[in-house]
Design an enzyme around this catalytic site. Structure first.
Site, PDB file in Angstrom:
ATOM      1  N   ASN A 116      75.501  86.311  48.298  1.00 14.30           N
ATOM      2  CA  ASN A 116      75.780  86.958  49.573  1.00 14.30           C
ATOM      3  C   ASN A 116      77.272  87.150  49.756  1.00 14.30           C
ATOM      4  O   ASN A 116      78.096  86.367  49.274  1.00 14.30           O
ATOM      5  CB  ASN A 116      75.197  86.127  50.734  1.00 14.30           C
ATOM      6  N   PHE A 120      80.584  86.276  57.467  1.00  7.02           N
ATOM      7  CA  PHE A 120      80.539  85.659  58.798  1.00  7.02           C
ATOM      8  C   PHE A 120      80.169  86.665  59.892  1.00  7.02           C
ATOM      9  O   PHE A 120      80.813  86.735  60.938  1.00  7.02           O
ATOM     10  CB  PHE A 120      81.886  85.012  59.146  1.00  7.02           C
ATOM     11  N   SER A 183      83.766  79.199  52.540  1.00  8.20           N
ATOM     12  CA  SER A 183      83.065  80.441  52.187  1.00  8.20           C
ATOM     13  C   SER A 183      83.996  81.312  51.348  1.00  8.20           C
ATOM     14  O   SER A 183      85.175  81.449  51.664  1.00  8.20           O
ATOM     15  CB  SER A 183      82.648  81.203  53.445  1.00  8.20           C
ATOM     16  N   ASN A 185      83.781  84.507  51.205  1.00 10.91           N
ATOM     17  CA  ASN A 185      83.646  85.876  51.688  1.00 10.91           C
ATOM     18  C   ASN A 185      84.595  86.264  52.814  1.00 10.91           C
ATOM     19  O   ASN A 185      84.519  87.375  53.335  1.00 10.91           O
ATOM     20  CB  ASN A 185      82.198  86.123  52.134  1.00 10.91           C
ATOM     21  N   THR A 186      85.486  85.347  53.204  1.00  7.48           N
ATOM     22  CA  THR A 186      86.532  85.657  54.175  1.00  7.48           C
ATOM     23  C   THR A 186      87.866  85.480  53.475  1.00  7.48           C
ATOM     24  O   THR A 186      88.186  84.374  53.029  1.00  7.48           O
ATOM     25  CB  THR A 186      86.454  84.730  55.408  1.00  7.48           C
ATOM     26  N   LYS A 222      83.075  71.278  55.541  1.00  4.14           N
ATOM     27  CA  LYS A 222      82.230  71.781  54.455  1.00  4.14           C
ATOM     28  C   LYS A 222      83.111  72.292  53.331  1.00  4.14           C
ATOM     29  O   LYS A 222      83.995  73.120  53.556  1.00  4.14           O
ATOM     30  CB  LYS A 222      81.309  72.898  54.966  1.00  4.14           C
ATOM     31  N   ASN A 251      79.218  74.305  49.604  1.00  5.94           N
ATOM     32  CA  ASN A 251      78.989  75.701  49.963  1.00  5.94           C
ATOM     33  C   ASN A 251      78.576  76.490  48.711  1.00  5.94           C
ATOM     34  O   ASN A 251      78.283  75.899  47.670  1.00  5.94           O
ATOM     35  CB  ASN A 251      80.267  76.284  50.590  1.00  5.94           C
TER      36      ASN A 251
END
Length: 366
Positions: A116, A120, A183, A185-186, A222, A251
């Site tokens: 993915n 967010f 994450s 993805n940021t 996390k 994660n």
């Protein structure tokens, strides 16, 4: 039956659309008087032997749903209806944001994994806080964790204030709070895992949470599975120094090693965090390292590649106070938690341990 439904329907749908459809039916079932209780009776039978205490919270069992499935806290009761012992919502950011362009969620069926790059996508901390504040809390209300992250447009230098905004809004409604700095993805988010940045950030979040609540809200961080072992040790030491309540490990990963899915397909999908079965070995390694480093002085929530009751049991034996799943839920369907609970009950009784808490971290002795 679910496998047939998955193969005939969900597998052929866009993964994100399939998620929204399935989540709609879960929420609908939970909203119908009598149906919720019936579904819960079938899918979520509770074995009192699995009841455990962690993070100062009394839980019906050790297995919860990881962040990412319910980003906005819209289906907490429905997810508890399916048998999850606690539900972690989010990731929630200071400001609402749409996330990355679609397509942004991909199945790797051969690997029982997901990739993915959602980014967010969520309604923002103000709206989520208002929703949580409107929930009636009873003795049967599930334990709810709230996972917070950085708004994408906020510069790295201003990240702390963005986290504090979410903390002030959400901490009063959270049973525990998670700072997500892992994450992929940021942009720039994982830079916040450096202890010289992460330490002050967590200190400020702890202070802000205490200022807006009359009780202690457990605070966890996390972390990513891609950290070097030395970095994991540093974060563990920092967590102990700061008096954090726990660490969630791990994660998603940016790694792509050992996949059965063809290299061309993986390359076609592109960037994103990989979750599911391929994380099993590394997540267990990180758990073992954290347990050895912290010696049980803070709670560890293990997540990543947990598919079966045996997977969950091994995490508990190797030091996890709690465990979480997500990707396997997509592949296993609504009866998954029933199977996990039954398997954990059988293993606990066969082990001779009086409780889940007694079994935590006993792998070396067994």
């Amino acid at each position: 039956m679910y496998k047939l439904l998955f193969d005939l329907v969900f597998k052929k749908m866009d993964p994100e659309k399939a998620h929204h459809l399935a989540f709609f039916w879960i929420r609908l079932a939970a909203s119908v008087p009598g149906l919720r209780q019936l579904v819960q009776l079938v899918l979520a039978p509770r074995d009192p032997a699995l009841r455990t205490t962690a993070l100062g919270l009394d839980l019906p069992g050790p297995f919860g749903l990881g962040a990412g499935f319910d980003k906005n806290g819209i289906g907490i009761d429905g997810l508890a209806m399916l048998g999850f012992d606690f539900v972690e919502i989010g990731t929630v950011t200071g400001e609402p944001q749409p996330g990355n362009p679609a397509p942004r969620l991909f199945r790797l069926v051969e690997d029982r994994a997901l990739i993915n790059r959602m980014g967010f996508n969520n309604q923002g901390s103000a709206r989520v806080a208002a929703r949580l504040a409107g929930r009636a809390r009873t003795t049967s209300t599930p334990v709810v964790g709230v996972n917070i992250g950085k708004t994408k447009v906020v510069e790295e230098a201003d990240a702390t204030e963005d986290y504090l905004k979410s903390t002030r809004r959400l901490a009063p409604h959270a049973d525990y709070l998670v700072v997500n700095v892992s994450s992929p993805n940021t942009p720039g988010l994982r830079n916040l895992q450096a202890v010289q940045i992460l330490g002050p950030l967590l200190w400020d979040v702890r202070k802000a949470a205490d200022e807006v609540t009359a009780h202690h809200v457990p605070l966890l961080v996390k972390i990513a599975p891609d950290l070097a072992d030395e970095d994991i040790d540093e974060i563990a030491d920092m967590a102990l120094t700061l008096g954090l309540d726990g660490i969630i490990a791990t994660n998603t990963t940016i790694g792509r090693e050992g996949l059965r899915t063809s290299a061309s397909r993986v390359e076609e999908i592109g960037m994103g965090g990989l979750s599911g079965a391929p994380l099993k070995a590394r997540s267990l390694e990180v758990l073992q390292r954290l347990r050895a480093r912290t010696e049980g002085r803070l709670a560890i929530v293990s997540v990543g590649g947990i598919e079966t009751a045996e997977d969950a049991w091994q995490r508990i034996l190797h030091g996890a106070d709690l465990v979480q799943g997500y990707s396997a839920f997509i592949y296993e369907g609504p009866f998954w938690m029933r199977r996990v609970h039954r398997g954990l009950s059988a293993r606990l009784r066969a082990s001779g341990h009086a409780s889940i808490a007694d079994a935590v971290g006993t792998a070396k002795a067994s």
